[in-house]
Design an enzyme around this catalytic site. Structure first.
Site, mmCIF file in Angstrom:
data_model
loop_
_atom_site.group_PDB
_atom_site.id
_atom_site.type_symbol
_atom_site.label_atom_id
_atom_site.label_comp_id
_atom_site.label_asym_id
_atom_site.label_seq_id
_atom_site.Cartn_x
_atom_site.Cartn_y
_atom_site.Cartn_z
ATOM 1 N N GLY A 296 -19.017 -10.323 -24.527
ATOM 2 C CA GLY A 296 -19.616 -10.058 -25.828
ATOM 3 C C GLY A 296 -19.888 -8.608 -26.162
ATOM 4 O O GLY A 296 -19.330 -8.039 -27.104
ATOM 5 N N ILE B 18 -19.128 -5.858 -24.550
ATOM 6 C CA ILE B 18 -17.958 -4.993 -24.365
ATOM 7 C C ILE B 18 -17.059 -5.060 -25.597
ATOM 8 O O ILE B 18 -16.587 -4.031 -26.099
ATOM 9 C CB ILE B 18 -17.186 -5.388 -23.092
ATOM 10 C CG1 ILE B 18 -17.981 -4.968 -21.854
ATOM 11 C CG2 ILE B 18 -15.802 -4.762 -23.070
ATOM 12 C CD1 ILE B 18 -17.397 -5.446 -20.545
ATOM 13 N N ARG C 289 -15.710 -12.100 -13.184
ATOM 14 C CA ARG C 289 -14.844 -13.261 -13.411
ATOM 15 C C ARG C 289 -13.593 -12.892 -14.215
ATOM 16 O O ARG C 289 -13.538 -11.856 -14.867
ATOM 17 C CB ARG C 289 -15.616 -14.351 -14.162
ATOM 18 C CG ARG C 289 -16.070 -13.901 -15.539
ATOM 19 C CD ARG C 289 -16.781 -14.993 -16.281
ATOM 20 N NE ARG C 289 -17.408 -14.451 -17.483
ATOM 21 C CZ ARG C 289 -17.714 -15.181 -18.545
ATOM 22 N NH1 ARG C 289 -17.446 -16.463 -18.571
ATOM 23 N NH2 ARG C 289 -18.292 -14.620 -19.585
ATOM 24 N N ASN D 197 -11.016 -14.651 -17.235
ATOM 25 C CA ASN D 197 -10.750 -15.715 -18.194
ATOM 26 C C ASN D 197 -9.269 -15.668 -18.561
ATOM 27 O O ASN D 197 -8.629 -14.622 -18.439
ATOM 28 C CB ASN D 197 -11.604 -15.573 -19.447
ATOM 29 C CG ASN D 197 -13.067 -15.886 -19.169
ATOM 30 O OD1 ASN D 197 -13.389 -16.641 -18.261
ATOM 31 N ND2 ASN D 197 -13.954 -15.299 -19.955
ATOM 32 N N ASN E 276 -23.845 -19.437 -35.691
ATOM 33 C CA ASN E 276 -23.015 -20.219 -36.603
ATOM 34 C C ASN E 276 -23.873 -21.351 -37.164
ATOM 35 O O ASN E 276 -25.060 -21.464 -36.814
ATOM 36 C CB ASN E 276 -21.746 -20.725 -35.916
ATOM 37 C CG ASN E 276 -22.046 -21.619 -34.714
ATOM 38 O OD1 ASN E 276 -23.029 -22.360 -34.689
ATOM 39 N ND2 ASN E 276 -21.188 -21.548 -33.705
ATOM 40 N N VAL F 23 -10.102 -15.552 -30.601
ATOM 41 C CA VAL F 23 -10.786 -14.888 -29.489
ATOM 42 C C VAL F 23 -11.310 -13.521 -29.942
ATOM 43 O O VAL F 23 -10.558 -12.699 -30.453
ATOM 44 C CB VAL F 23 -9.837 -14.711 -28.279
ATOM 45 C CG1 VAL F 23 -10.555 -13.981 -27.155
ATOM 46 C CG2 VAL F 23 -9.338 -16.060 -27.801
ATOM 47 N N ASP G 148 -17.325 -11.344 -31.960
ATOM 48 C CA ASP G 148 -17.739 -10.040 -31.433
ATOM 49 C C ASP G 148 -17.282 -8.916 -32.363
ATOM 50 O O ASP G 148 -17.999 -7.929 -32.560
ATOM 51 C CB ASP G 148 -17.148 -9.817 -30.043
ATOM 52 C CG ASP G 148 -17.626 -10.850 -29.042
ATOM 53 O OD1 ASP G 148 -18.759 -11.343 -29.191
ATOM 54 O OD2 ASP G 148 -16.854 -11.159 -28.112
ATOM 55 N N ALA H 177 -9.559 -9.653 -36.715
ATOM 56 C CA ALA H 177 -9.347 -9.991 -35.307
ATOM 57 C C ALA H 177 -8.526 -11.255 -35.140
ATOM 58 O O ALA H 177 -7.774 -11.395 -34.173
ATOM 59 C CB ALA H 177 -10.696 -10.149 -34.594
#
Length: 310
Positions: free
Chosen positions: A42, A44, A92, A94, A187, A252, A256, A286
């Site tokens: 988020g 970043i 991690r 993704n 949301n 994606v 953000d 985006a």
């Protein structure tokens, strides 16, 4: 260290990997194309969005292991200023995969690795040492962090008159509202949960947001409406902005990007009318890019020009 008006915090970052393949067949090897890598998470992503708009911020994040080192290298390559808190657990990964046969997107999101008490204290100490006007707390919490962690950070930062922007959900968001923050971006579903109802219709969104404001939870509530756009609500105003009609390739990082656009606009002393339109422009832009690419500046500018008088 250089002074920054905007600081973002990401306690559960990720090394995002994206690739294309043709045909999803059970129990068969799925041959993927060469993957692309991005620094994700988020806060970043918010810092990356701000950078693309010509602004600057400091991304505070956790990082561990070889994946953490790769994460830092990707940020350096994009000239994103960051300060990392080293963790025992590896950062991690993704994975986003797109099936070229159907244009379907599959998103594999793995749990955030645990954060120890020592590492938690280092995160808090890092924020304490910084001076900023805006602090963006974005993304979920890692295992080992209490649900009131964002509230603790917000209470600490408000003492220096900083404005806190939170983009998270569930208990961490509810707890943060107890101390009162500057802006949140739920949301519609998240907004409904915040006021204790199962669902909200469009005509109920304004009153629901104002209920949070009246209770002192936030000064500004921006509600993301997905393909319908967004609304910005204050105690005495309501501004609905429709989403531009664009060809969507990936969602994606859209949320953000929206936050990044709004925080950048706030740091430029733009009006709230401009703030929400920059947010919608960046979020919509985006979705025009594949995988975890966020937005292109020229797309965001073009969409903003279209939204200016909407």
């Amino acid at each position: 260290m250089k002074s920054f008006d905007i600081v973002t915090l990401t306690v559960s970052p990720a090394l995002d990997k994206s690739a294309h393949f043709s045909g999803l067949i059970p129990e068969q090897k799925i041959r993927c194309q060469t993957p692309l890598f991005d620094a994700g998470g988020g806060g970043i992503n918010v810092s990356k969005a701000i950078s693309r708009l010509g602004g600057s911020s400091l991304a505070v994040m956790t990082a561990g292991g070889s994946t953490g080192e790769m994460l830092k290298g990707l940020l350096e390559a994009e000239s994103i200023s960051f300060k990392s808190v080293e963790t025992q657990s590896w950062t991690r990964e993704n994975f986003v995969a797109v099936d070229d046969n159907t244009n379907s997107q599959f998103r594999f999101v793995f749990p955030a690795p645990p954060v120890t008490n020592f590492e938690k204290d280092k995160i808090i100490a890092t924020i304490q040492q910084l001076s900023f006007k805006y602090l963006v707390l974005s993304g979920g919490l890692s295992e080992g962090l209490p649900t009131d962690f964002y509230r603790e950070i917000a209470e600490m930062s408000k003492k220096s008159n900083s404005k806190i922007i939170i983009d998270t959900s569930g208990e961490p968001l509810k707890k943060a509202l107890e101390t009162g923050v500057y802006m949140i971006k739920p949301n519609v579903g998240e907004l409904a949960k915040l006021i204790g109802v199962e669902r909200l219709e469009m005509e109920e969104v304004n009153e629901a947001a104002k209920e949070i404001i009246r209770k002192g939870g936030a000064e500004i509530v921006v509600v993301s409406l997905g393909p319908q756009g967004a609304v910005l609500v204050t105690k005495d105003s309501y501004d609905y902005v429709p989403a531009p009609n664009v060809v969507k390739k990936s969602t994606v990082g859209a949320g953000d990007s929206m936050v990044g656009g709004m925080v950048w606009a706030l740091s430029q002393n733009k009006s709230l009318k401009e703030v929400i339109r920059w947010g919608v422009a960046c979020g919509s832009a985006a979705t025009m890019n594949e995988g975890t690419r966020l937005f292109k500046l020229e797309d965001a500018k073009r969409l903003y020009e279209w939204l200016k008088d909407k």
